[in-house]
Enzyme design. Structure first.
Site, PDB file in Angstrom:
ATOM      1  N   GLU A  35       2.933   5.393  -3.604  1.00 47.95           N
ATOM      2  CA  GLU A  35       3.221   6.754  -4.058  1.00 47.95           C
ATOM      3  C   GLU A  35       3.311   7.565  -2.764  1.00 47.95           C
ATOM      4  OE1 GLU A  35      -0.049   6.138  -2.712  1.00 47.95           O
ATOM      5  OE2 GLU A  35      -0.122   5.284  -4.714  1.00 47.95           O
ATOM      6  N   ASP A  58       0.836  -1.196   0.000  1.00 50.39           N
ATOM      7  CA  ASP A  58       0.000   0.000   0.000  1.00 50.39           C
ATOM      8  C   ASP A  58       0.875   1.252   0.000  1.00 50.39           C
ATOM      9  OD1 ASP A  58      -2.260   1.563   0.061  1.00 50.39           O
ATOM     10  OD2 ASP A  58      -3.135   0.578   1.815  1.00 50.39           O
ATOM     11  N   ASP A  79      -8.181   4.813  -3.733  1.00 55.02           N
ATOM     12  CA  ASP A  79      -9.244   4.974  -2.737  1.00 55.02           C
ATOM     13  C   ASP A  79     -10.396   5.795  -3.307  1.00 55.02           C
ATOM     14  OD1 ASP A  79      -7.628   3.536  -1.070  1.00 55.02           O
ATOM     15  OD2 ASP A  79      -6.885   5.266   0.024  1.00 55.02           O
TER      16      ASP A  79
END
Length: 821
Positions: free
Chosen positions: A397, A394, A477
């Site tokens: 970035e 996860d 998300d």
């Protein structure tokens, strides 16, 4: 940029110009590398994207006339205008593919590249938001490190061509013509710097800096922020599968994922304990709902040691025993790990002591090989050694800087905020490559540890070449709305068109409700799965997810298990169970597609241009796609029963418009009705189904309903044949996990349908491996043969026969009386 001299050497065509040097290298008959620099020598830096290429015999020549040079291979012509060095690209027959403006189209603007200096005046501020922990440095200063260039490569695209690619982005644009896109990494951006054209070519940029793509009032070009030189690859197909093959030749093949990775993955934010995980698994098994993977989201680590790669001993007291129980139930576990660490946990301290943290003293530095190795050693010692099966990398970035406040910043603000944050810790030339190097460390570390388990890495960011590291990328998300669902489809199609094959999303979106103080937490359903409006949206999202490379439910706000949306006998539960079981019935087909991805550079999630490039009507369709060679999937992206906040839509038909591409007939999967291509129809779309059509000539192997992929074993297969044209399909089999297939341990069975002869042939098995099923019963079904137009009714005659296949060729002839072996 006038040409002053040129030389054809063994490896490349070298050009001298008034403003720099260039070289054109034929990598293959279909791939030309173009490098241009204003320096007096070419860069010697090793590419992070393109792998060293094996020497290949390429037949090429250079011819000169008064106005141009022409580099020619058997299938490509590259014309270089002497006056400006503008390049025109043509196929071997002289058909124009694309060209640069006659004035030249290649620009270099010198810049000073700065690096950040961290001295005694800096302070580090750490905080946690909805997107996790972030650590930021304040008080640092900049100093000039070296000179580089902004580069710009311009094109004159043709009126009738459509452009795709550039990765996964949230805006929902299908054809990129007339649009622009900012290429940097953030939560809902996964960048791959390659464009693909319906005129049969692709361009891959070997650059890891921030980029901007434009085809608008500002021009038609791709701009890079910081590079030593302009470096790109022109790839000719003309078919999209050939373009993908060229990309993977340059950047690496996609390894096989394990068979279980194509089953159903259940996740949410978050399962908090060993007991809860096992309870969820037991519930799936008791209800006879198929499942292969459970996912353990963030904060499974001990206490407040954010990013520590080990499990909290209070909530997960027996990791090895937990994994034994999960494996005994035929399931696997994926665990979330992060590149950012906080609160002086043991992992963070070890990284800091060895100088492997970036300037914020929280993110590890994957650009250092030894840092990647240590990161893997920590993951292995804390997790993998207990039997954990897969990684959720996860936040790859890791410097998101704009997920705060009630108002979403403007796109240009977001570009500036996030790129400047990245540049505080990374060289501007490499800010897009963090996830690529992070994935490399996980892949190489696990491969060195053992070959018994294939690497599976679900990661929120991506870059060109990442497919070679067993990575799957998801779209970030997202927030629950019908618009978001609609926009997810082009995002995945663009991503896979670049050559990176494995993409997925959060079924049902990550954020379901709304928090006005957070611009990104803006879903339409505060009551979550108790809201019938969200239940309808979730079912439609789930139907789409059943036809993606990875089938995964995840999100916050509300639970996601099937029974949270009703009980057996209710339309929501029954529809979710129906598509869950259909996914498993299609496993022989899906796993064969995966075999083709690895062995033949195939793409399973396909925009219509993959298979219908010449059909201009298909170019702009962003809500239909092919799932492998057989299925055209047509998701429902509008509410028909309950709108947001359960407002009933008025006057809405429970159908959706579907375009059936020309050049083939199509079968309604649910009814067997045959329809002619080249027309638009109103397809029935009640909540229980998604409009699903099968191309004539398709061969679809299906299995029984099983509870996990391990149960497929030697069970009978159903082979559906859709007549109307000749067709073939390769049925792929291997051990399902481990890397023995790299040694040749796999098998193909080629199946062919000859339409005119009405003959079906199962070829001789080619290959073998330990555990190969030597004999399998196959039930052959010839789907209805009568034609129907528009809404007309069709005969759905079905002929079937059963054969026992033991590896030798079998031929079956169908006639009006049935089938003959």
């Amino acid at each position: 940029m006038k040409l002053t001299d040129w030389e054809k050497r063994e490896d490349a065509l070298y050009l001298e110009t008034e403003s720099g040097i260039a070289k054109l290298t034929p990598v293959s008959n279909r791939i030309i590398r173009v490098v241009f620099t204003q320096d007096r020598e070419f860069s010697s830096k090793e590419s992070l994207v393109v792998l060293p290429q094996a020497e290949e015999s390429v037949r090429w020549e250079v011819r000169e006339d008064t106005e141009r040079l022409v580099l020619r291979t058997p299938v490509l012509q590259i014309e270089i205008r002497k006056e400006t060095c503008a390049i025109t690209y043509l196929d071997g027959n002289g058909r124009l593919l694309t060209k640069e403006p006659e004035r030249g189209g290649k620009t270099h603007v010198p810049i000073e590249v700065e690096k950040t200096v961290y001295d005694g005046n800096v302070t580090i501020k750490t905080g946690q938001g909805a997107d996790g922990v972030r650590a930021r440095v304040e008080g640092s200063r900049k100093t000039v490190d070296r000179r580089a260039y902004h580069t710009k490569l311009e094109f004159e695209w043709q009126q009738d061509e459509a452009l795709y690619g550039l990765g996964s982005h949230e805006e929902g644009v299908m054809n990129l013509r007339g649009s622009h896109q900012y290429l940097y990494q953030q939560n809902m951006k996964a960048v791959v710097p390659m464009i693909v054209s319906t005129r049969g070519y692709a361009v891959l940029w070997d650059s890891c800096s921030c980029m901007i793509f434009r085809d608008d009032m500002h021009g038609s070009y791709l701009w890079t922020d910081a590079d030593d030189e302009m470096d790109f690859y022109f790839i000719y197909g003309p078919e999209f599968d050939e373009l993908v093959g060229g990309y993977r030749k340059l950047t690496g093949a996609a390894p096989m994922l394990p068979k279980w990775a194509f089953g159903y993955a259940q996740s949410k934010e978050r399962y908090k304990s060993q007991e809860e995980l096992l309870d969820i698994l037991r519930e799936y098994r008791e209800r006879k709902l198929p499942l292969d993977l459970l996912i353990l989201d963030w904060q499974s680590w001990p206490g407040d040691w954010w990013g520590q790669k080990s499990l909290d001993p209070e909530r997960f007291p027996d990791p090895a025993g937990m994994m034994r129980s999960i494996h005994e139930e035929g399931a696997r576990l994926m665990v979330s790990i992060w590149p950012i660490m906080n609160n002086n946990g043991p992992n963070q301290q070890e990284m800091r002591n060895r100088g492997f943290l970036l300037g914020n003293q929280a993110n590890y530095d994957p650009f250092q090989p030894e840092a990647r190795r240590l990161y893997w050693d920590q993951a292995n010692d804390g997790l993998f050694k207990y039997g954990i099966d897969a990684w959720w990398c996860d936040c790859t970035e890791p410097f998101e800087a704009d997920w705060k406040g009630a108002v979403k910043p403007e796109p240009e603000q977001r570009l500036s905020i996030n790129v400047n944050e990245f540049k505080s810790y990374l060289d501007p030339e490499f800010i897009n490559a963090y996830s690529l190097l992070h994935s490399r460390g996980i892949y190489e570390g696990q491969r060195e540890t053992g070959d018994e388990k294939r690497v599976v890495n679900l990661t929120r960011s991506a870059y060109a070449g990442q497919q070679r590291y067993g990575a799957i990328t998801w779209s970030g998300d997202t927030a629950a709305s019908w618009t978001t669902l609609r926009n997810q489809i082009p995002a995945g199609l663009h991503f896979c068109a670049t050559g990176v094959p494995y993409w997925t999303m959060d079924i049902g979106a990550f954020f379901v409700g709304r928090k006005p103080e957070m611009w990104f937490w803006n879903g339409d359903y505060d009551r979550g799965c108790e809201d019938d409006g969200y239940r309808e949206l979730y079912v439609r999202w789930f139907q789409l997810g059943a036809f993606l490379p990875m089938f995964r439910s995840h999100g916050t706000d509300t639970p996601r298990e099937v029974w949270r949306f009703g009980e057996p006998g209710t339309v929501f539960y029954d529809t979710l169970a129906k598509f869950l079981r259909l996914r498993y019935r299609l496993m022989p087909y899906i796993y064969s597609l995966a075999g083709s991805v690895t062995h033949e550079h195939y793409t399973m999630l396909r925009m219509l241009a993959f298979d219908f490039r010449e059909d201009i009507r298909a170019h702009d369709i962003g809500d239909q796609f092919m799932f492998g060679p057989a299925f055209m999937v047509n998701p429902v992206t509008e509410p028909m029963y309950d709108g947001s906040r359960s407002r009933k839509p008025e006057g809405v038909s429970r159908t959706r418009q579907v375009y059936l591409p020309a050049g083939t007939d199509w079968y309604d999967f649910w009814t067997g009705k045959r329809l002619e291509g080249g027309q638009e129809i109103e397809a029935e779309a009640p909540l229980e189904i998604i409009p699903l059509f099968v191309r004539a000539g398709s061969i679809v192997p299906m299995g029984p309903v099983v509870q996990n992929t391990d149960e497929l074993g030697s069970q009978p297969y159903e082979i559906r044949i859709y007549p109307g044209r000749d067709g073939s399909f390769g049925l792929y089999e291997d051990e399902g996990d481990n890397y023995n297939y790299e040694k040749g341990d796999y098998a193909w069975i080629q199946m062919e349908w000859l339409d005119k002869e009405r003959t079906f042939r199962i070829g001789r098995r080619n290959g073998a491996f330990p555990g190969l099923v030597r004999e399998r019963r196959m039930n052959l079904i010839l789907v209805g043969t009568e034609s129907a137009q528009g809404n007309g009714e069709a005969e759905t005659n079905v002929f079937d026969c059963t054969v026992t296949y033991s590896g030798e060729a079998v031929v079956i002839s169908f006639d009006s009386g049935g089938a003959t072996l």
